[in-house]
Design a protein around this motif. Sequence first.
Motif: not given
Length: 313
Positions: A32-43
């Motif tokens: 998601v981050s590499n595609s221009g969004g913000l990726g979040l790890l689900g802790a």
Amino acid sequence: MKNRITELFGIQYPIIQGGMVWCSGWRLASAVSNSGGLGLLGAGSMHPETLLHHIAMMRQATDKPWGVNVPLMYPEIDRLMQLIISEGVKIVFTSAGSPAKYTKMLHDVGVTVAHVVSSSRFAVKCEEAGVDAVVAEGFEAGGHNGREETTTMVLVPQVRDAISLPLIAAGGIVSGRSMLAAMALGAEGVQIGTLFALSKESSASEEYKQRCAGLPEGGTMLCLKKLAPTRLVRNTLYEAVAQAEARGAGADELRAIIGHAASKRGIFLGDTDNGELEIGQAASAVREIKSVDEIMASLVAGYEAEKQRIMLT
């Protein structure tokens, strides 16, 4: 698509991937981050040592901004927050608790903080606590949910009127069209769970993805209000919970019915009958399992096309 959300997080598109339990590992978040969004790890579904591994993998997989989603009901929350700080994580999304407890501590080390709410009352508390952005999540969303059962379309404009902070809409957003609708209601970004939970890069089991993709309308229900309100797929486990709730079962009986590690059973291990299958109402609009690149391209193109259509009418 420049606005306060893209500037706050340093991203190209105001699209945030929800930090979902058993779905949001480093492969999904980095894509998601590499595609221009913000990726979040689900802790929420990771032991601290597991989160440490995923943080290390994120650093190898992307040089774009990313963050960690932390449910504040996490059993080792203080240890987890110290790990996040020591690892230099720059963005944290918190939920399921008071934003006042950790926001200042995170700000003191330069972390950007967003908090998820289900009401305008809690959004005001977020602004008072000094968070940088608010996620207003309607009850269409999957997994843990608000007791208020307020829909995204009702919630977002009320939160927009109540606070001045950058606002992210969540719950039921599954297309560029619904993304544009959220912006029209006052949001400046969207947080999307269901679409990404059912992506190729999601760490959820294939059995879970195939069971959830193309659910009928009404294929999920909100239940477990005596524990923590949760939207679940109607399966054998859900029916047992619903019958117990109908006869007035208490929290202890409901815990016994759900059993140990119910969401892991359903989402990660693929027990689609007796596991807890958390997913949003928007699953009924998902017909195939796509890559993150395909999802992001479709969201952006759909958003622009709908905006142009409205301008021409």
